[in-house]
Design an enzyme around this catalytic site. Structure first.
Site, PDB file in Angstrom:
ATOM      1  N   HIS A  24       0.845  -1.203   0.000  1.00  0.00           N
ATOM      2  CA  HIS A  24       0.000   0.000   0.000  1.00  0.00           C
ATOM      3  C   HIS A  24       0.875   1.245   0.000  1.00  0.00           C
ATOM      4  O   HIS A  24       0.692   2.157  -0.827  1.00  0.00           O
ATOM      5  CB  HIS A  24      -0.910  -0.023   1.230  1.00  0.00           C
ATOM      6  CG  HIS A  24      -1.798   1.172   1.355  1.00  0.00           C
ATOM      7  ND1 HIS A  24      -3.148   1.130   1.065  1.00  0.00           N
ATOM      8  CD2 HIS A  24      -1.549   2.458   1.734  1.00  0.00           C
ATOM      9  CE1 HIS A  24      -3.676   2.324   1.252  1.00  0.00           C
ATOM     10  NE2 HIS A  24      -2.728   3.145   1.667  1.00  0.00           N
ATOM     11  N   GLU A  25       1.837   1.290   0.920  1.00  0.00           N
ATOM     12  CA  GLU A  25       2.699   2.476   1.022  1.00  0.00           C
ATOM     13  C   GLU A  25       3.676   2.560  -0.153  1.00  0.00           C
ATOM     14  O   GLU A  25       3.968   3.648  -0.647  1.00  0.00           O
ATOM     15  CB  GLU A  25       3.459   2.457   2.349  1.00  0.00           C
ATOM     16  CG  GLU A  25       2.564   2.525   3.575  1.00  0.00           C
ATOM     17  CD  GLU A  25       1.665   3.747   3.579  1.00  0.00           C
ATOM     18  OE1 GLU A  25       2.070   4.800   3.051  1.00  0.00           O
ATOM     19  OE2 GLU A  25       0.540   3.653   4.108  1.00  0.00           O
ATOM     20  N   HIS A  28       2.026   4.192  -3.078  1.00  0.00           N
ATOM     21  CA  HIS A  28       2.030   5.654  -2.960  1.00  0.00           C
ATOM     22  C   HIS A  28       3.376   6.221  -3.422  1.00  0.00           C
ATOM     23  O   HIS A  28       3.428   7.175  -4.207  1.00  0.00           O
ATOM     24  CB  HIS A  28       1.810   6.072  -1.497  1.00  0.00           C
ATOM     25  CG  HIS A  28       0.413   5.867  -0.994  1.00  0.00           C
ATOM     26  ND1 HIS A  28      -0.701   6.156  -1.739  1.00  0.00           N
ATOM     27  CD2 HIS A  28      -0.035   5.440   0.215  1.00  0.00           C
ATOM     28  CE1 HIS A  28      -1.785   5.895  -1.017  1.00  0.00           C
ATOM     29  NE2 HIS A  28      -1.403   5.458   0.163  1.00  0.00           N
TER      30      HIS A  28
END
Length: 206
Positions: A24-25, A28
């Site tokens: 998820h990170e 980003h």
């Protein structure tokens, strides 16, 4: 969200859950880098190393209670050609990655049909990815959904900027009072049903 998960199931699924947070990170960071922002790389976030992304307290809470967080990726929107649109794309990348992971997990489960503890782990990995995606798409700062909504609203979205300082307080209030559950659980169930149905169609057509 914590009441949905039992500690044993979450511990069994812990490696997959940590992967969900890391990817998820990383998503980003990767999208921000692709759009021209050097900040994530300078901060050491353009990596799949879990230690670069995991917040110790947030990770522990996620494993034990089904609710937690990772370290936010630092992003400077002024490096983007269009700051609002760029932030929306960066924000959407995290939940989109979780949805892709959930879908892949459903497909694997349909093809492999795991049983026992492995089956429990696979089920929890799919569920937690869906919940991470749906939760992060809630349009309350600093969640990802607020960045997407801010871009869609354009000049009329200034109230979201004003809400930035109080967003976490509002989220905590909604969580403690279980008000968020009224929206989160039905939406997550809807998304899970959709992904599971699509995965079954894909697996059935192999």
């Amino acid at each position: 969200m914590s009441g949905l998960f039992d500690p044993l199931g979450l511990l069994i699924a812990a490696p997959g859950l940590l992967l969900a947070l890391v990817l998820h990170e990383y998503a980003h960071a990767r999208v921000a880098h692709h759009l021209g922002d050097p900040t994530p790389r300078a901060a050491g976030r353009l990596t799949l190393d879990p230690l670069a992304h995991l917040d110790p307290i947030g990770t522990l809470l996620l494993v034990l209670f089904g609710f937690g967080w990772a370290k936010p990726v630092p992003v400077n929107p002024w490096h983007f050609r269009n700051p609002l649109a760029g932030m929306a794309l960066v924000a959407a990348a995290g939940p989109a990655t979780n949805l892709a992971l959930a879908f892949a997990t459903f497909v694997i489960a349909d093809l492999w049909e795991p049983t026992g503890l492995v089956g429990v782990a696979v089920r929890y990995v799919a569920i937690i990815n869906v919940y991470l995606a749906v939760f992060n798409l809630i349009p309350i700062p600093p969640l990802d959904g607020s960045r997407v909504l801010r871009a869609l609203l354009g000049r009329s979205g200034g109230w979201l900027d004003a809400l930035e300082s109080y967003g976490w307080l509002l989220l905590m209030l909604l969580l403690v009072t279980h008000t968020l559950d009224l929206v989160l659980h039905p939406l997550a169930a809807l998304v899970m049903d959709g992904l599971a149905g699509l995965a079954a169609a894909v697996a059935g057509g192999r």
